[in-house]
Enzyme design. Structure first.
Site, PDB file in Angstrom:
ATOM      1  N   LYS A  91       0.828  -1.215   0.000  1.00 38.59           N
ATOM      2  CA  LYS A  91       0.000   0.000   0.000  1.00 38.59           C
ATOM      3  C   LYS A  91       0.860   1.261   0.000  1.00 38.59           C
ATOM      4  O   LYS A  91       0.615   2.188  -0.769  1.00 38.59           O
ATOM      5  CB  LYS A  91      -0.934   0.031   1.232  1.00 38.59           C
ATOM      6  CG  LYS A  91      -1.899  -1.130   1.324  1.00 38.59           C
ATOM      7  CD  LYS A  91      -2.845  -0.983   2.505  1.00 38.59           C
ATOM      8  CE  LYS A  91      -2.184  -0.965   3.865  1.00 38.59           C
ATOM      9  NZ  LYS A  91      -1.508  -2.230   4.231  1.00 38.59           N
ATOM     10  N   ARG A 147      -9.330   1.093   8.960  1.00 40.78           N
ATOM     11  CA  ARG A 147      -9.024  -0.311   9.228  1.00 40.78           C
ATOM     12  C   ARG A 147     -10.146  -0.984  10.008  1.00 40.78           C
ATOM     13  O   ARG A 147     -10.049  -2.187  10.276  1.00 40.78           O
ATOM     14  CB  ARG A 147      -7.738  -0.415  10.051  1.00 40.78           C
ATOM     15  CG  ARG A 147      -6.455  -0.636   9.221  1.00 40.78           C
ATOM     16  CD  ARG A 147      -5.289  -0.478  10.180  1.00 40.78           C
ATOM     17  NE  ARG A 147      -4.115  -1.223   9.881  1.00 40.78           N
ATOM     18  CZ  ARG A 147      -2.994  -0.687   9.379  1.00 40.78           C
ATOM     19  NH1 ARG A 147      -2.948   0.572   9.039  1.00 40.78           N
ATOM     20  NH2 ARG A 147      -1.925  -1.422   9.226  1.00 40.78           N
ATOM     21  N   ARG A 193      11.729  -6.244   5.306  1.00 38.88           N
ATOM     22  CA  ARG A 193      11.715  -4.812   4.990  1.00 38.88           C
ATOM     23  C   ARG A 193      12.792  -4.035   5.749  1.00 38.88           C
ATOM     24  O   ARG A 193      12.958  -4.191   6.957  1.00 38.88           O
ATOM     25  CB  ARG A 193      10.326  -4.270   5.377  1.00 38.88           C
ATOM     26  CG  ARG A 193      10.082  -2.824   5.112  1.00 38.88           C
ATOM     27  CD  ARG A 193       8.626  -2.535   4.925  1.00 38.88           C
ATOM     28  NE  ARG A 193       7.772  -2.882   6.057  1.00 38.88           N
ATOM     29  CZ  ARG A 193       6.434  -2.886   5.988  1.00 38.88           C
ATOM     30  NH1 ARG A 193       5.815  -2.567   4.879  1.00 38.88           N
ATOM     31  NH2 ARG A 193       5.717  -3.219   7.046  1.00 38.88           N
ATOM     32  N   ARG A 237      11.765  -1.740  11.101  1.00 39.55           N
ATOM     33  CA  ARG A 237      10.731  -1.303  12.056  1.00 39.55           C
ATOM     34  C   ARG A 237      10.602  -2.333  13.177  1.00 39.55           C
ATOM     35  O   ARG A 237      10.592  -3.529  12.896  1.00 39.55           O
ATOM     36  CB  ARG A 237       9.380  -1.186  11.338  1.00 39.55           C
ATOM     37  CG  ARG A 237       9.152   0.149  10.676  1.00 39.55           C
ATOM     38  CD  ARG A 237       7.971   0.121   9.757  1.00 39.55           C
ATOM     39  NE  ARG A 237       6.756  -0.463  10.311  1.00 39.55           N
ATOM     40  CZ  ARG A 237       5.597  -0.537   9.659  1.00 39.55           C
ATOM     41  NH1 ARG A 237       5.502  -0.057   8.437  1.00 39.55           N
ATOM     42  NH2 ARG A 237       4.540  -1.077  10.217  1.00 39.55           N
ATOM     43  N   ARG A 255      -0.189  -9.096  13.252  1.00 37.20           N
ATOM     44  CA  ARG A 255      -0.782  -8.000  12.459  1.00 37.20           C
ATOM     45  C   ARG A 255      -1.638  -8.566  11.327  1.00 37.20           C
ATOM     46  O   ARG A 255      -2.690  -8.011  10.993  1.00 37.20           O
ATOM     47  CB  ARG A 255       0.318  -7.082  11.907  1.00 37.20           C
ATOM     48  CG  ARG A 255       0.894  -6.173  12.993  1.00 37.20           C
ATOM     49  CD  ARG A 255       2.263  -5.635  12.637  1.00 37.20           C
ATOM     50  NE  ARG A 255       2.280  -4.834  11.433  1.00 37.20           N
ATOM     51  CZ  ARG A 255       3.374  -4.607  10.710  1.00 37.20           C
ATOM     52  NH1 ARG A 255       4.538  -5.148  11.068  1.00 37.20           N
ATOM     53  NH2 ARG A 255       3.315  -3.855   9.657  1.00 37.20           N
TER      54      ARG A 255
HETATM   55  P1  AMP Z   1       1.240   0.404   9.146  1.00 34.16           P
HETATM   56  O1  AMP Z   1       2.430   1.288   8.945  1.00 34.16           O
HETATM   57  O2  AMP Z   1       0.070   0.798   8.294  1.00 34.16           O
HETATM   58  O3  AMP Z   1       1.592  -1.059   9.035  1.00 34.16           O
HETATM   59  O4  AMP Z   1       0.750   0.636  10.649  1.00 34.16           O
HETATM   60  C1  AMP Z   1       1.603   0.354  11.748  1.00 34.16           C
HETATM   61  C2  AMP Z   1       0.782   0.260  13.008  1.00 34.16           C
HETATM   62  O5  AMP Z   1       0.148   1.524  13.275  1.00 34.16           O
HETATM   63  C3  AMP Z   1      -0.360  -0.735  12.986  1.00 34.16           C
HETATM   64  O6  AMP Z   1       0.069  -2.069  13.271  1.00 34.16           O
HETATM   65  C4  AMP Z   1      -1.258  -0.167  14.078  1.00 34.16           C
HETATM   66  O7  AMP Z   1      -0.742  -0.442  15.365  1.00 34.16           O
HETATM   67  C5  AMP Z   1      -1.144   1.326  13.849  1.00 34.16           C
HETATM   68  N1  AMP Z   1      -2.159   1.803  12.886  1.00 34.16           N
HETATM   69  C6  AMP Z   1      -1.936   2.323  11.653  1.00 34.16           C
HETATM   70  N2  AMP Z   1      -3.086   2.663  11.060  1.00 34.16           N
HETATM   71  C7  AMP Z   1      -4.070   2.334  11.927  1.00 34.16           C
HETATM   72  C8  AMP Z   1      -5.483   2.414  11.881  1.00 34.16           C
HETATM   73  N3  AMP Z   1      -6.142   2.901  10.812  1.00 34.16           N
HETATM   74  N4  AMP Z   1      -6.180   1.972  12.958  1.00 34.16           N
HETATM   75  C9  AMP Z   1      -5.552   1.504  14.050  1.00 34.16           C
HETATM   76  N5  AMP Z   1      -4.228   1.377  14.155  1.00 34.16           N
HETATM   77  C10 AMP Z   1      -3.469   1.790  13.096  1.00 34.16           C
END
Ligand code: AMP
Length: 227
Positions: free
Chosen positions: A13, A88, A127, A160, A171
Site C-alpha cells: 500500500k 481499518r 523490509r 521497524r 498483524r
Molecule cells: P502500518 O504502517 O500501516 O503497518 O501501521 C503500523 C501500526 O500503526 C499498525 O500495526 C497499528 O498499530 C497502527 N495503525 C496504523 N493505522 C491504523 C489504523 N487505521 N487503525 C488503528 N491502528 C493503526
C-alpha cells in the site's frame, strides 16, 4: 478525488500510494507513518499509540480517527487524498464517510491490494529502510549491495520494531479479523477495485493505474501535448 488503499500489511500500500501521489495531485496520507512520526517526537498521541503499535494491535478508533481527520482537511489535501492504512475498522470507515460528507467531498475508489500470506510475511520481515534518505530495501527481494548500508547514500538501514515475525503474524491476524470486513462493505457500495499485489512495483502500479482509469487520462494528456 479521494482513494483508499486497503489490504494486509506487506501488500504494498505504501509503495503504491507513493507512486500514485507522484502521478496525481493527490496527497498520500499514511496512518502508520503519522503514528511513527508522533512516536519519534514523543507527542502525547505518540505515547498513547506506542504500546498498541509495538504489539501489532490496532490503535483505538477515537485516537486514529481524530489524528486522520485533523490531517486530511488541511489545505495541502484539498485536491484529494490517497488514504494508506486508514480506515481499518467499520467505525473508522463510518467516521470517514461522515466527515467527507460534511465537507462536501466524495470517496471515489477503494483499491484492495492483496498477496499470499507467505509473500506478505517475507515482505514485512525483510523490509529495511534507509535512516537518511528513506530508500526502501528488502532482504529477500531487493537487498542492499552492502549489508545494512544504503546503496544510494551509505546511510544506515533500519528495520521497524513491529516488523519481526511474531508481530507480523499477529498483524496479519488482526487484519483478517478487523479490516477484511471492510472489503465487502466497499464492494457493496460499488467502490472496490481488486488488484493483485504480486509482482514487482511497476507491474502492480500498472494494474492500479488501469483499475483507476488513470492510464487513459495520462494518454489523453499526452495526446493534447502533441501537434
Ligand atoms: P502500518 O504502517 O500501516 O503497518 O501501521 C503500523 C501500526 O500503526 C499498525 O500495526 C497499528 O498499530 C497502527 N495503525 C496504523 N493505522 C491504523 C489504523 N487505521 N487503525 C488503528 N491502528 C493503526
Amino acid at each position: 478525488m479521494n482513494v483508499i488503499l486497503v489490504g494486509p500489511p506487506g501488500a504494498g500500500k505504501g509503495t503504491q500510494a507513493a507512486v500514485l501521489e507522484e502521478k496525481t495531485k493527490l496527497k498520500h496520507v499514511a496512518s502508520g507513518d503519522l503514528f511513527r512520526q508522533h512516536m519519534l517526537n514523543e507527542t502525547p498521541l505518540g505515547l498513547q499509540a506506542r504500546s498498541f503499535v509495538s504489539r501489532g494491535e490496532l490503535v483505538p478508533d477515537d485516537i486514529v480517527i481524530g489524528m486522520i481527520l485533523d490531517r486530511v482537511f488541511q489545505p495541502d489535501c484539498s485536491r484529494g487524498v490517497i488514504f494508506d492504512g486508514f480506515p481499518r475498522t467499520q467505525e473508522q470507515a463510518q467516521a470517514l464517510a461522515h466527515a467527507l460528507q460534511l465537507h462536501h467531498k466524495t470517496l471515489d475508489a477503494v483499491v484492495f491490494l492483496s498477496a499470499p500470506r507467505d509473500t506478505l510475511l517475507k515482505r514485512i520481515v525483510g523490509r529495511q529502510t534507509c535512516r537518511t534518505c528513506q530508500t526502501p530495501y528488502n532482504l529477500y527481494y531487493n537487498p542492499s549491495r552492502e549489508e545494512g548500508m544504503c546503496d544510494l547514500c551509505n546511510g544506515t538501514l533500519y528495520t521497524r520494531p513491529d516488523d519481526n515475525l511474531e508481530t507480523a503474524r499477529h498483524r496479519l491476524d488482526v487484519y483478517m479479523a478487523q479490516t477484511m470486513p471492510l472489503i465487502e462493505h466497499y464492494r457493496s457500495l460499488g467502490l472496490l477495485h481488486e488488484v493483485d499485489g504480486l509482482g514487482d512495483v511497476h507491474e502492480v502500479t500498472a494494474r492500479v493505474v488501469q483499475q483507476l482509469g488513470l492510464a487513459s487520462t495520462e494518454a489523453e494528456e499526452h495526446c493534447l501535448t502533441q501537434p
